[in-house]
Design a protein around this motif. Structure first.
Motif, PDB file in Angstrom:
ATOM      1  N   LYS A   1       5.470  66.189  42.193  1.00  0.00           N
ATOM      2  CA  LYS A   1       6.723  66.631  41.575  1.00  0.00           C
ATOM      3  C   LYS A   1       6.751  68.143  41.551  1.00  0.00           C
ATOM      4  CE  LYS A   1      10.605  66.712  39.372  1.00  0.00           C
ATOM      5  NZ  LYS A   1      11.862  66.276  40.004  1.00  0.00           N
ATOM      6  N   LYS A   2       7.779  68.696  42.214  1.00  0.00           N
ATOM      7  CA  LYS A   2       7.926  70.156  42.234  1.00  0.00           C
ATOM      8  C   LYS A   2       9.193  70.526  41.489  1.00  0.00           C
ATOM      9  CE  LYS A   2       5.824  70.740  46.800  1.00  0.00           C
ATOM     10  NZ  LYS A   2       6.138  70.947  48.212  1.00  0.00           N
ATOM     11  N   PHE A   3       9.111  71.611  40.714  1.00  0.00           N
ATOM     12  CA  PHE A   3      10.310  72.229  40.147  1.00  0.00           C
ATOM     13  C   PHE A   3      10.458  73.564  40.860  1.00  0.00           C
ATOM     14  CE2 PHE A   3       8.743  69.528  36.653  1.00  0.00           C
ATOM     15  CZ  PHE A   3       9.869  68.787  36.384  1.00  0.00           C
ATOM     16  N   GLY A   4      11.278  73.601  41.890  1.00  0.00           N
ATOM     17  CA  GLY A   4      11.339  74.811  42.719  1.00  0.00           C
ATOM     18  C   GLY A   4      10.003  75.012  43.407  1.00  0.00           C
ATOM     19  N   GLN A   5       9.388  76.175  43.181  1.00  0.00           N
ATOM     20  CA  GLN A   5       8.101  76.460  43.798  1.00  0.00           C
ATOM     21  C   GLN A   5       6.949  75.868  42.989  1.00  0.00           C
ATOM     22  OE1 GLN A   5       7.415  78.223  46.805  1.00  0.00           O
ATOM     23  NE2 GLN A   5       9.585  77.729  47.011  1.00  0.00           N
ATOM     24  N   PHE A   6       7.227  75.592  41.710  1.00  0.00           N
ATOM     25  CA  PHE A   6       6.169  75.168  40.807  1.00  0.00           C
ATOM     26  C   PHE A   6       5.806  73.701  41.029  1.00  0.00           C
ATOM     27  CE2 PHE A   6       4.994  73.332  36.639  1.00  0.00           C
ATOM     28  CZ  PHE A   6       3.801  74.017  36.457  1.00  0.00           C
ATOM     29  N   VAL A   7       4.528  73.451  41.243  1.00  0.00           N
ATOM     30  CA  VAL A   7       4.076  72.074  41.450  1.00  0.00           C
ATOM     31  C   VAL A   7       3.547  71.538  40.125  1.00  0.00           C
ATOM     32  CG1 VAL A   7       2.587  70.558  42.780  1.00  0.00           C
ATOM     33  CG2 VAL A   7       3.464  72.651  43.810  1.00  0.00           C
ATOM     34  N   ALA A   8       4.316  70.620  39.524  1.00  0.00           N
ATOM     35  CA  ALA A   8       3.928  70.092  38.207  1.00  0.00           C
ATOM     36  C   ALA A   8       2.940  68.939  38.365  1.00  0.00           C
ATOM     37  CB  ALA A   8       5.161  69.637  37.452  1.00  0.00           C
ATOM     38  N   ASN A   9       3.137  68.126  39.375  1.00  0.00           N
ATOM     39  CA  ASN A   9       2.223  67.018  39.668  1.00  0.00           C
ATOM     40  C   ASN A   9       1.790  67.157  41.122  1.00  0.00           C
ATOM     41  OD1 ASN A   9       3.870  64.419  37.667  1.00  0.00           O
ATOM     42  ND2 ASN A   9       2.438  66.040  37.116  1.00  0.00           N
ATOM     43  N   ASP A  10       0.484  67.328  41.318  1.00  0.00           N
ATOM     44  CA  ASP A  10      -0.020  67.626  42.653  1.00  0.00           C
ATOM     45  C   ASP A  10      -0.829  66.435  43.169  1.00  0.00           C
ATOM     46  OD1 ASP A  10      -0.891  68.796  44.934  1.00  0.00           O
ATOM     47  OD2 ASP A  10      -1.926  70.484  43.982  1.00  0.00           O
ATOM     48  N   ASN A  11      -0.175  65.577  43.963  1.00  0.00           N
ATOM     49  CA  ASN A  11      -0.849  64.433  44.582  1.00  0.00           C
ATOM     50  C   ASN A  11      -1.628  63.553  43.610  1.00  0.00           C
ATOM     51  OD1 ASN A  11      -0.480  64.119  47.498  1.00  0.00           O
ATOM     52  ND2 ASN A  11      -1.028  66.298  47.502  1.00  0.00           N
ATOM     53  N   LEU A  12      -0.926  63.038  42.625  1.00  0.00           N
ATOM     54  CA  LEU A  12      -1.601  62.148  41.670  1.00  0.00           C
ATOM     55  C   LEU A  12      -1.749  60.755  42.293  1.00  0.00           C
ATOM     56  CD1 LEU A  12       0.236  62.972  38.315  1.00  0.00           C
ATOM     57  CD2 LEU A  12      -1.655  64.179  39.414  1.00  0.00           C
ATOM     58  N   THR A  13      -2.944  60.218  42.208  1.00  0.00           N
ATOM     59  CA  THR A  13      -3.172  58.851  42.677  1.00  0.00           C
ATOM     60  C   THR A  13      -4.006  58.119  41.633  1.00  0.00           C
ATOM     61  OG1 THR A  13      -3.097  59.523  44.986  1.00  0.00           O
ATOM     62  CG2 THR A  13      -4.160  57.428  44.510  1.00  0.00           C
TER      63      THR A  13
END
Lengths: 371, 247
Positions: free
Chosen positions: B15-27
């Motif tokens: 999940k990205k908000f613009g450039q900011f990655v809030a969730n980075d490849n969660l598995t």
């Protein structure tokens, strides 16, 4: 479908638990009608007239007494100088200066045409021409009375065209009969639209909307559940306003109330739907207030509440085709004052119905359960 | 847990908000009936993930399956099967206890006798029957939180998402809150809970530690302590959180 009923029930509980709500619903129409219908008037009632009488004869004093006799005029005492009289106009203490020149009585008695001068404060053009017309007609009736006095009524031949005027629909030319229906339109629109818009945004502000968005409720159920309570309040408000208008101003109710309320019902879907649409694009009550205020001001001033929409430029007439208030303003006056029937207002009815369906669809589509 | 039936499956959630990655490849996978803890500092991306799984937020990419439904196309079906309690208190202050329960029950499609019975059941579970006609605004915070939890459970969901449910409440209320969590879990409801209280992590069957939008560790509290050679979850967390850019 039941979910809608639960929303309506909840809204009514909250509305009537809110202590500021009932005064708004009941006091606002009374206060607005009392203030606006009495104060916002184009009728000339107090024309401040300053007379500079250089002639100072019986005849000139007769002229002044004619103005004194009319309840439209207040005679402002003036020194015998046009300059002094104009100072009064500057200070806004006189609207009109009537200058009666020396030799007025002599001219009149010698069957010459005497001349008087009228100086009119014309900052407000409409008021100025009205004052001018009133004043001229008083002078006219005075000269006629002298003429008749001299040659006797039997000698007068009706040689000129006389107009026989019948004032239809509002025979006493009561301004309140024109204004009260107009104010009612603004009133129900503001109450309905603002309450709806603020209500939805408030849920956003306090965060309760998230608890609703996480349920499987359908978007249309939510929007309709939010619309219905305020629709009922606005319809009630219209009925209440009509009763107040009838009691306080004896406004005419010549058309079918069923027709009026059917139209109002469709109109309110449009007005409240636009409130919901505004609130779905706003994130705070402050934002939605500004937006709603902006639109309301434009729509009200364009609606024809004070001015005739027929005299507006073409672009304004085109704009008014999308102005909800324009239609209701027209229809409310037509049905109440003229007693118009369904076929008379058919076109407006269709336009408002189309706009209402469009607006409601937009409001539903624009409402997002997922961001 | 014996059956190991998967109830939530998240694969490469971004999940990205613009450039900011809030969730980075969660598995990760969550099994039916377990208490699954989501740990992390403020801003680690816990709330974002929980909102995506609840259908409140659109994911940027990744495969997300909740209660057997797709988080892109079947959000309303997910919503019908989950409960959600936001970290922001979200019941109506100007309604009574009973009115709040009735309203949300009605929104979830309950009505008539079923709704009435469910209201009575919740009120007696909460021991709030005699306060049912009190306005929410008059209740202490701990009661409000327990009521929020019950309201989120009104339609007997298969999964309940709790976003920092014990934020700002006293230790005793926290303990009674966790008793409620254990009770619903024992009845088969899967509990997905975020917290930043490390002692609460010990109550979970498995925990995920999030740092800067990524999952740094996922295991049972006992195994995590063993792996990181720590005496408490607090130590484990501090060790992992030190790596954070934002800390």
């Amino acid at each position: 479908m039941r979910a809608i009923l639960f929303i309506i029930q909840k809204e009514f509980l909250q509305i009537f638990r809110n202590k500021t709500m009932l005064p708004i619903i009941f006091m606002l129409p009374i206060i607005q009608l009392l203030i606006l219908a009495n104060a916002a008037t184009f009728e000339m009632k107090n024309i401040n007239l300053s007379v500079v009488d250089y002639d100072n004869t019986n005849r000139s004093r007769e002229v002044i007494s004619h103005f004194e006799a009319s309840h439209f005029y207040t005679i402002i005492p003036t020194e015998q100088s046009v300059d002094k009289a104009l100072e009064l106009v500057h200070a806004n203490r006189a609207d009109l200066v009537l200058v009666i020149p020396n030799g007025f009585q002599k001219d009149l008695d010698n069957s010459k045409t005497p001349k008087v001068q009228l100086l009119v404060n014309s900052i407000n053009g409409t008021a100025a021409s009205l004052a001018n017309a009133y004043t001229s007609s008083i002078l006219m009736s005075y000269t006629r009375s002298i003429f008749i006095g001299k040659i006797g009524p039997s000698m007068i031949k009706p040689s000129s065209i006389t107009t026989q005027t019948n004032y239809w629909y509002n025979p006493e030319l009561k301004y309140s009969h024109f204004m009260v229906p107009g104010i009612l339109v603004v009133l129900v629109t503001i109450i309905g639209m603002f309450l709806t818009a603020l209500n939805l945004v408030r849920e956003k502000e306090i965060g309760t909307i998230e608890q609703i968005n996480v349920t499987p409720i359908k978007r249309y159920q939510f929007i309709i559940g939010k619309l219905v309570p305020f629709w009922i309040i606005a319809v009630f408000e219209l009925a209440f306003g009509l009763i107040v208008g009838k009691i306080l101003f004896d406004i005419p109710i010549n058309g079918s109330l069923l027709l009026l309320f059917s139209f109002a019902g469709v109109y309110l879907v449009l007005a409240l739907g636009s409130g919901l649409l505004l609130s779905s694009i706003s994130s705070s009550q402050q934002q939605v207030m500004f937006l709603a205020f902006f639109f309301i001001i434009v729509f009200v001033l364009m609606s024809g509440i004070f001015t005739s929409t027929e005299s507006m430029p073409t672009w304004a007439k085109t704009f008014n085709r999308m102005n909800p208030l324009y239609y209701f303003m027209k229809v409310n006056r037509m049905v109440l004052i003229k007693g118009s029937n369904l076929s008379d207002i058919k076109d407006s009815f269709i336009s408002v119905a189309v706009l209402a369906v469009t607006m409601l669809s937009f409001a539903i589509l624009r409402y997002r359960k997922t961001s | 847990m014996e059956s190991k039936e998967i109830i939530i499956e998240v694969d490469n959630l971004v999940k990205k908000f613009g450039q900011f990655v809030a969730n980075d490849n969660l598995t990760f996978k969550v099994y039916k009936g377990e208490i699954f803890g989501f740990l992390g500092a403020n801003g680690a991306g816990k709330t974002t993930a929980i909102r995506i799984m609840s259908g409140l937020l659109e994911p940027t990419s990744g495969k997300i399956n909740v209660a057997g439904f797709n988080a892109y196309t079947q959000r309303d079906l997910i919503k019908a099967n989950i409960g959600y309690m936001s970290q922001k208190f979200s019941l109506y202050d100007d309604l009574t206890v009973k009115e709040n329960i009735r309203f949300f029950g009605g929104i979830y499609g309950l009505y008539g006798k079923v709704l009435k019975a469910r209201i009575d059941e919740l009120l007696s579970d909460l021991k709030m029957t005699e306060f049912k006609n009190d306005l929410i605004s008059s209740l202490p915070l701990g009661w409000k939180q327990r009521l929020s939890f019950s309201v989120a459970m009104i339609h007997k969901p298969v999964i309940i998402f709790l976003d920092e449910p014990t934020g700002g409440v006293d230790p005793i209320t926290r303990r009674s809150f966790w008793e409620m969590i254990h009770q619903v879990a024992s009845q088969g409801t899967t509990v997905f809970v975020t917290t930043h209280y490390m002692d609460e992590a010990e109550y979970c069957d498995r925990v995920t530690i999030m740092v800067d939008g990524r999952i740094e560790a996922l295991d049972s509290p006992a195994n995590l302590k063993k792996t990181f050679n720590a005496s408490s979850m607090d130590e484990v967390f501090v060790m992992l959180a030190r790596k954070a850019k934002s800390a």
